[in-house]
Write an enzyme that holds these catalytic residues in place. Structure first.
Site, short mmCIF file in Angstrom:
data_model
loop_
_atom_site.label_atom_id
_atom_site.label_comp_id
_atom_site.label_asym_id
_atom_site.label_seq_id
_atom_site.Cartn_x
_atom_site.Cartn_y
_atom_site.Cartn_z
N ASN A 1 10.22 -0.71 1.70
CA ASN A 1 8.80 -1.04 1.84
C ASN A 1 8.60 -2.52 1.48
OD1 ASN A 1 6.06 -1.53 1.01
ND2 ASN A 1 5.72 0.67 1.12
N HIS B 1 7.47 6.76 -3.80
CA HIS B 1 6.49 6.29 -4.78
C HIS B 1 7.04 6.31 -6.20
CE1 HIS B 1 2.75 5.00 -6.45
NE2 HIS B 1 2.34 4.79 -5.22
N GLY B 2 7.20 5.11 -6.73
CA GLY B 2 7.56 4.95 -8.14
C GLY B 2 9.05 4.95 -8.42
N ARG C 1 -4.89 -6.29 2.13
CA ARG C 1 -4.56 -7.06 0.92
C ARG C 1 -3.15 -7.62 0.95
NH1 ARG C 1 -4.36 -2.39 -3.67
NH2 ARG C 1 -6.42 -1.94 -2.85
N HIS C 2 -2.24 -6.97 1.70
CA HIS C 2 -0.89 -7.54 1.80
C HIS C 2 -0.43 -7.62 3.26
CE1 HIS C 2 -0.12 -3.25 1.40
NE2 HIS C 2 -0.18 -3.24 0.08
N ARG D 1 -0.98 -16.90 -2.21
CA ARG D 1 -1.20 -18.33 -2.05
C ARG D 1 -1.65 -18.71 -0.64
NH1 ARG D 1 1.22 -21.99 -5.76
NH2 ARG D 1 0.93 -21.03 -7.79
N THR E 1 -2.23 0.92 -6.11
CA THR E 1 -1.28 1.44 -5.13
C THR E 1 -1.73 2.86 -4.78
OG1 THR E 1 1.05 1.93 -4.70
CG2 THR E 1 0.30 2.22 -6.96
N THR E 2 -1.09 3.47 -3.78
CA THR E 2 -1.55 4.79 -3.32
C THR E 2 -1.49 5.81 -4.47
OG1 THR E 2 -0.42 4.17 -1.30
CG2 THR E 2 -1.33 6.39 -1.40
N ASP F 1 5.70 -4.28 1.54
CA ASP F 1 4.32 -4.68 1.22
C ASP F 1 4.25 -5.85 0.25
OD1 ASP F 1 3.63 -2.50 2.73
OD2 ASP F 1 2.86 -1.30 1.08
N HIS F 2 5.13 -5.80 -0.77
CA HIS F 2 4.98 -6.81 -1.82
C HIS F 2 5.62 -8.15 -1.48
CE1 HIS F 2 2.67 -4.03 -3.93
NE2 HIS F 2 3.66 -3.17 -4.10
N ARG G 1 -3.14 -1.73 4.99
CA ARG G 1 -4.32 -1.21 4.30
C ARG G 1 -5.59 -1.67 4.99
NH1 ARG G 1 -2.98 0.74 -1.14
NH2 ARG G 1 -5.20 1.13 -1.27
N GLY H 1 9.68 0.52 -2.48
CA GLY H 1 9.22 -0.86 -2.33
C GLY H 1 9.29 -1.68 -3.59
N HIS H 2 8.42 -1.36 -4.56
CA HIS H 2 8.21 -2.23 -5.71
C HIS H 2 9.52 -2.56 -6.44
CE1 HIS H 2 6.77 -3.19 -9.86
NE2 HIS H 2 5.95 -3.94 -9.15
N GLU I 1 6.18 13.38 3.47
CA GLU I 1 6.74 12.49 2.46
C GLU I 1 6.18 12.96 1.13
OE1 GLU I 1 6.98 8.25 3.09
OE2 GLU I 1 6.81 7.88 0.94
N HIS J 1 2.66 -0.82 4.78
CA HIS J 1 1.36 -0.14 4.69
C HIS J 1 0.28 -1.14 5.11
CE1 HIS J 1 -1.58 2.29 1.90
NE2 HIS J 1 -2.04 2.14 3.13
N GLU K 1 2.62 2.92 7.44
CA GLU K 1 1.72 3.75 6.62
C GLU K 1 0.28 3.33 6.90
OE1 GLU K 1 2.61 3.21 2.52
OE2 GLU K 1 4.70 3.78 2.74
#
Ligand code: PXP
Length: 257
Positions: free
Chosen positions: A14, A203-204, A56-57, A25, A107-108, A16-17, A52, A231-232, A158, A50, A77
């Site tokens: 993922n 997730h997580g 936002r990303h 920036r 986050t979700t 996203d980040h 959104r 992802g994260h 999922e 994702h 997503e």
């Protein structure tokens, strides 16, 4: 000589980040496509993003760019809204994962409430599948949600692993919640299989807690989870050691004996 083929789970990275860093920036870098190519070199089987509603990303153009240049599977997503359904149908990713979305969340949070949103989800699943897109539903590992997802015609669920992952990350207080949370994931994944759907998870996850889920097996000792979307933890590790190595390390964590 007989050969047994080992089916490896697919790692969806993922990104996203990566987009979060860019949006912070308003720069042109880091490049989503370059990140995706490095993830591919590290052994990713899929790129997940994702889009959104508040953008936002990930931006619309990121998804289009990935769709036109990426050699890997693309998993998009989205919330189950008419706008997102139209966008997905135009871009045509390999998979769409329908997720709940709240504007203020970091986050979700939690899986879809499939029961309360059955009609709306039904329309969206039908529209996406009519365009040849495979659909997964992001749900809590609960039998009722798995069964309703099958009724909706989802190709996969999922399973939201947030409760399990949080239990592993909150020290001694969380320890007693780990086994029950794992059991829920196993039962839900078995039910998904029984109903002809794929069992994905996300997730997580971090590099340590992913192991216990990767070790979940069915009665035939086959791994239960076919796909992980992470992802994260990968993006954080990539900041220190680079994307390719961060992904390779997660692939190793998934398949370690
Ligand atoms: N799967 C879904 C459906 C998600 O919404 C997210 C978070 O965007 C992830 C997987 C990845 O979660 P994490 O960033 O905690 O690995």
């Amino acid at each position: 000589m007989t050969q047994t083929s080992i089916v490896l789970p697919r790692l969806g990275v993922n990104l996203d980040h990566i987009a979060t860093l860019r949006q912070l920036r308003g720069t042109q870098y880091p490049s989503i496509l370059e990140a995706a190519q490095l993830a591919q070199a590290g052994g990713a089987g899929q790129i997940t993003v994702h889009l959104r509603e508040d953008r936002r990303h990930i931006q619309d153009n990121d998804v289009k760019l990935l769709r036109s240049h990426l050699e890997l599977l693309l998993n998009l997503e989205i919330a189950a809204t008419p706008e997102m359904t139209r966008f997905a149908s135009k871009v045509n990713p390999d998979w769409v994962c329908l997720v709940p979305e709240k504007r203020m969340e970091v986050t979700t949070e939690g899986g879809l409430d499939v029961k309360s949103n059955f009609k709306r989800l039904s329309l969206v699943v039908k529209a996406l599948k009519a365009n040849g897109i495979q659909v997964s539903l992001f749900i809590e590992p609960m039998i009722q949600s798995v069964r309703l997802s099958a009724e909706l015609g989802a190709d996969a669920v999922e399973l939201h692993t947030g409760s399990y992952c949080l239990a592993t990350q909150t020290g001694p207080k969380g320890t007693k919640r780990i086994e029950p949370a794992l059991k829920k994931i196993r039962v839900a994944a078995l039910e998904a299989r029984k109903l002809g759907m794929g069992a994905h998870a996300g997730h997580g996850f971090d590099y340590l807690n992913v192991r216990a889920v990767a070790e979940l097996e069915d009665e035939m000792a086959k791994p239960l989870i076919a796909e992980y979307n992470i992802g994260h933890a990968i993006v954080c590790r990539a900041a220190l050691v680079g994307m390719e190595r961060a992904v390779r390390e997660m692939v190793s964590a998934l398949i370690a004996p």
